[in-house]
Motif scaffolding. Structure first.
Motif, PDB file in Angstrom:
ATOM      1  N   VAL A  67       7.613 -28.184  -5.423  1.00 48.24           N
ATOM      2  CA  VAL A  67       8.019 -26.947  -6.082  1.00 48.24           C
ATOM      3  C   VAL A  67       6.779 -26.139  -6.477  1.00 48.24           C
ATOM      4  N   ALA A  68       5.730 -26.819  -6.933  1.00 48.92           N
ATOM      5  CA  ALA A  68       4.485 -26.108  -7.274  1.00 48.92           C
ATOM      6  C   ALA A  68       3.892 -25.451  -6.028  1.00 48.92           C
ATOM      7  N   LEU A  69       3.920 -26.145  -4.905  1.00 51.52           N
ATOM      8  CA  LEU A  69       3.418 -25.554  -3.661  1.00 51.52           C
ATOM      9  C   LEU A  69       4.273 -24.361  -3.239  1.00 51.52           C
ATOM     10  N   ALA A  70       5.579 -24.451  -3.468  1.00 50.35           N
ATOM     11  CA  ALA A  70       6.460 -23.309  -3.180  1.00 50.35           C
ATOM     12  C   ALA A  70       6.065 -22.126  -4.059  1.00 50.35           C
ATOM     13  N   ALA A  71       5.758 -22.398  -5.324  1.00 49.74           N
ATOM     14  CA  ALA A  71       5.332 -21.323  -6.232  1.00 49.74           C
ATOM     15  C   ALA A  71       4.036 -20.686  -5.742  1.00 49.74           C
ATOM     16  N   VAL A  72       3.122 -21.506  -5.246  1.00 45.99           N
ATOM     17  CA  VAL A  72       1.862 -20.967  -4.714  1.00 45.99           C
ATOM     18  C   VAL A  72       2.144 -20.087  -3.490  1.00 45.99           C
ATOM     19  N   ALA A  73       3.055 -20.516  -2.632  1.00 45.32           N
ATOM     20  CA  ALA A  73       3.411 -19.702  -1.460  1.00 45.32           C
ATOM     21  C   ALA A  73       4.019 -18.370  -1.901  1.00 45.32           C
ATOM     22  N   ILE A  74       4.874 -18.398  -2.911  1.00 45.36           N
ATOM     23  CA  ILE A  74       5.481 -17.165  -3.428  1.00 45.36           C
ATOM     24  C   ILE A  74       4.392 -16.262  -4.002  1.00 45.36           C
ATOM     25  N   LEU A  75       3.441 -16.854  -4.707  1.00 48.01           N
ATOM     26  CA  LEU A  75       2.336 -16.081  -5.275  1.00 48.01           C
ATOM     27  C   LEU A  75       1.477 -15.454  -4.174  1.00 48.01           C
ATOM     28  N   ILE A  76       1.273 -16.179  -3.082  1.00 49.66           N
ATOM     29  CA  ILE A  76       0.517 -15.637  -1.946  1.00 49.66           C
ATOM     30  C   ILE A  76       1.245 -14.429  -1.360  1.00 49.66           C
ATOM     31  N   SER A  77       2.564 -14.533  -1.211  1.00 47.66           N
ATOM     32  CA  SER A  77       3.321 -13.387  -0.714  1.00 47.66           C
ATOM     33  C   SER A  77       3.184 -12.203  -1.659  1.00 47.66           C
ATOM     34  N   GLY A  78       3.231 -12.477  -2.961  1.00 49.06           N
ATOM     35  CA  GLY A  78       3.051 -11.412  -3.942  1.00 49.06           C
ATOM     36  C   GLY A  78       1.685 -10.763  -3.841  1.00 49.06           C
ATOM     37  N   ALA A  79       0.654 -11.576  -3.629  1.00 44.00           N
ATOM     38  CA  ALA A  79      -0.704 -11.033  -3.492  1.00 44.00           C
ATOM     39  C   ALA A  79      -0.810 -10.150  -2.247  1.00 44.00           C
ATOM     40  N   ILE A  80      -0.212 -10.601  -1.164  1.00 44.13           N
ATOM     41  CA  ILE A  80      -0.201  -9.785   0.056  1.00 44.13           C
ATOM     42  C   ILE A  80       0.558  -8.489  -0.197  1.00 44.13           C
ATOM     43  N   GLY A  81       1.684  -8.586  -0.915  1.00 43.85           N
ATOM     44  CA  GLY A  81       2.458  -7.395  -1.263  1.00 43.85           C
ATOM     45  C   GLY A  81       1.658  -6.436  -2.125  1.00 43.85           C
ATOM     46  N   GLY A  82       0.887  -6.974  -3.061  1.00 38.52           N
ATOM     47  CA  GLY A  82       0.034  -6.125  -3.894  1.00 38.52           C
ATOM     48  C   GLY A  82      -1.021  -5.419  -3.078  1.00 38.52           C
ATOM     49  N   PHE A  83      -1.629  -6.157  -2.146  1.00 38.50           N
ATOM     50  CA  PHE A  83      -2.626  -5.546  -1.267  1.00 38.50           C
ATOM     51  C   PHE A  83      -1.975  -4.465  -0.411  1.00 38.50           C
ATOM     52  N   HIS A  84      -0.807  -4.766   0.153  1.00 41.84           N
ATOM     53  CA  HIS A  84      -0.109  -3.811   1.009  1.00 41.84           C
ATOM     54  C   HIS A  84       0.282  -2.560   0.218  1.00 41.84           C
ATOM     55  N   ALA A  85       0.770  -2.755  -1.010  1.00 44.61           N
ATOM     56  CA  ALA A  85       1.119  -1.599  -1.842  1.00 44.61           C
ATOM     57  C   ALA A  85      -0.111  -0.731  -2.092  1.00 44.61           C
ATOM     58  N   GLY A  86      -1.262  -1.353  -2.325  1.00 44.92           N
ATOM     59  CA  GLY A  86      -2.498  -0.592  -2.515  1.00 44.92           C
ATOM     60  C   GLY A  86      -2.861   0.224  -1.289  1.00 44.92           C
ATOM     61  N   VAL A  87      -2.598  -0.333  -0.108  1.00 48.22           N
ATOM     62  CA  VAL A  87      -2.842   0.411   1.137  1.00 48.22           C
ATOM     63  C   VAL A  87      -1.882   1.593   1.213  1.00 48.22           C
ATOM     64  N   GLU A  88      -0.602   1.349   0.878  1.00 48.28           N
ATOM     65  CA  GLU A  88       0.386   2.433   0.925  1.00 48.28           C
ATOM     66  C   GLU A  88       0.049   3.547  -0.059  1.00 48.28           C
ATOM     67  N   TYR A  89      -0.448   3.199  -1.228  1.00 49.33           N
ATOM     68  CA  TYR A  89      -0.785   4.201  -2.242  1.00 49.33           C
ATOM     69  C   TYR A  89      -2.146   4.836  -2.009  1.00 49.33           C
ATOM     70  N   GLY A  90      -2.875   4.377  -0.992  1.00 51.61           N
ATOM     71  CA  GLY A  90      -4.174   4.945  -0.674  1.00 51.61           C
ATOM     72  C   GLY A  90      -5.298   4.483  -1.580  1.00 51.61           C
ATOM     73  N   TRP A  91      -5.090   3.362  -2.285  1.00 55.34           N
ATOM     74  CA  TRP A  91      -6.124   2.842  -3.179  1.00 55.34           C
ATOM     75  C   TRP A  91      -7.256   2.199  -2.402  1.00 55.34           C
ATOM     76  N   TRP A  92      -6.976   1.657  -1.226  1.00 55.52           N
ATOM     77  CA  TRP A  92      -7.980   1.053  -0.355  1.00 55.52           C
ATOM     78  C   TRP A  92      -7.459   1.062   1.077  1.00 55.52           C
ATOM     79  N   ASP A  93      -8.352   0.803   2.007  1.00 55.38           N
ATOM     80  CA  ASP A  93      -7.979   0.761   3.419  1.00 55.38           C
ATOM     81  C   ASP A  93      -7.349  -0.578   3.753  1.00 55.38           C
ATOM     82  N   GLY A  94      -6.454  -0.551   4.717  1.00 54.06           N
ATOM     83  CA  GLY A  94      -5.828  -1.777   5.186  1.00 54.06           C
ATOM     84  C   GLY A  94      -6.701  -2.498   6.188  1.00 54.06           C
TER      85      GLY A  94
END
Length: 161
Positions: A67-94
């Motif tokens: 379950v802890a490893l599942a939480a880490v995987a979910i957190l990784i997806s969230g981090a990727i989502g945060g990076f992707h959102a930053g690209v969409e908002y023009g905060w940084w390049d993809g």
């Protein structure tokens, strides 16, 4: 062996949150035509892994670890989502260009590629309250992963007491 309520909730979240987010992604794709870009796919893979890891906790020993490893995987997806959102908002390049959707309609592969729509990673196709799908994935996944880890820490603390 009894399962603590904290662990039970952590496992339910580890299984349910990625399933709901993936379900939402597929509904938006097939129901509303919001096709995923390459970075959208990057966010889906850790959710698939999280579901598999959470399911392993039903059968294998050291269930808290799965379950802890599942939480880490979910957190990784969230981090990727945060990076992707930053690209969409023009905060940084993809890190990538665009992905295409290649239709499977019986025409030649070259014609399919040439006529497929371009799905841009730096443009949000939809938003709610000014937050894109990638941004929502960041918020929900990060909060869920932290909740799972907190619940796990409570379940092991109560087990030791």
């Amino acid at each position: 062996m009894t399962v603590s309520p904290s662990f039970r909730l952590a496992r339910q979240l580890a299984l349910g949150i990625p399933a709901l987010l993936l379900g939402g992604a597929y509904i938006s794709e097939y129901g509303f035509g919001l096709h995923p870009c390459e970075m959208c796919w990057w966010q889906r893979w850790p959710h698939f892994a999280a579901i598999a890891l959470a399911l392993l906790s039903f059968r294998l020993p050291r269930r808290e670890l799965w379950v802890a490893l599942a939480a880490v995987a979910i957190l990784i997806s969230g981090a990727i989502g945060g990076f992707h959102a930053g690209v969409e908002y023009g905060w940084w390049d993809g890190l990538t260009g665009c992905a295409t959707i290649v239709p499977q309609d019986g025409v030649s592969a070259l014609d399919s590629i040439m006529n497929a729509p371009m799905i841009r990673c730096d443009e949000a196709p939809w938003s709610l309250l000014g937050i894109s799908l990638a941004g929502w994935n960041f918020l929900v996944s990060t909060a869920a992963a932290l909740a799972i880890l907190i619940l796990l820490s409570r379940s092991t603390t109560h087990a030791q007491a």
